[in-house]
Design an enzyme around this catalytic site. Sequence first.
Site, short mmCIF file in Angstrom:
data_model
loop_
_atom_site.label_atom_id
_atom_site.label_comp_id
_atom_site.label_asym_id
_atom_site.label_seq_id
_atom_site.Cartn_x
_atom_site.Cartn_y
_atom_site.Cartn_z
N PRO A 135 0.77 -1.25 0.00
CA PRO A 135 0.00 0.00 0.00
C PRO A 135 0.80 1.30 0.00
CG PRO A 135 0.02 -0.94 2.19
CD PRO A 135 0.74 -1.92 1.30
N CYS A 136 1.43 1.60 -1.11
CA CYS A 136 2.17 2.86 -1.22
C CYS A 136 1.23 4.07 -1.22
CB CYS A 136 3.06 2.85 -2.46
SG CYS A 136 2.23 2.37 -3.97
N HIS A 137 -0.06 3.85 -1.49
CA HIS A 137 -1.03 4.95 -1.46
C HIS A 137 -1.25 5.48 -0.04
CE1 HIS A 137 -3.38 1.24 -0.91
NE2 HIS A 137 -4.20 1.98 -0.18
#
Length: 179
Positions: A135-137
Site C-alpha cells: 500500500p504505497c497509497h
Amino acid sequence: MSSSTRYESPVGPLLLASDGKNITGLWMAGQKYFASTASQNMSENPGLPVFKAARKWLDRYFKGKKPEIAELPLAPEGGEFRQAVWKILRDIPYGQVITYGDIAKKLARRMGKPDMSSQAVGGAVGRNPISIIIPCHRVVGANGSLTGYAGGIGKKIKLLELEGVNMTALFTPKKGTAL
C-alpha cells in the site's frame, strides 16, 4: 517467462504480473513506471492460481473488506534498499497513513543509521511494483500533502477514501511530481 492478466477495478484497469507462483507486479493504466519490472516475454495467463487468489483479494479490497497482505505470495523485484522500504509499506495498517519521514526514521533504526533521506524513501515508494496490495497509497507528506503517488492523486484519494481514511488533514498540492 512471466505471466500476466488484467483486472477491472474502480480505479481503472490493472495489469498483474506473476512468475508463476508469486505476484511480481500490479500496475494501474497510465501509472508512472508502468510495468517497469515486468518481463518483456509476458504472456496472458488469467487461469494461474496466484491470479485467481489476487482477483479474490482485490474483489474483497474494493468491497471495503480488509484482506491481509500476507494472504498473497508477493515477490517484488528490487534492490535491498527498495525491498526494505516495501517491507515497511506492508506494515501500514489498513485505513491509516504514514509519512515519508516516518518511513525514513524506521528504516534508519532498522539499518542502525542515525538518519535516512526521505527523498530516497520517496523514490523507493514510487517504484513499488505491486501497487494497492503493497500500500504505497498510504504514504503522505509530513504536512499532509497527498503528493508522490505514481498512479496519480485522484486514484490515491479514491483508495484512501475506500479505506475510510480521515481526509480532513490531507490536501492535494498545487504543484508536485504526482499531479
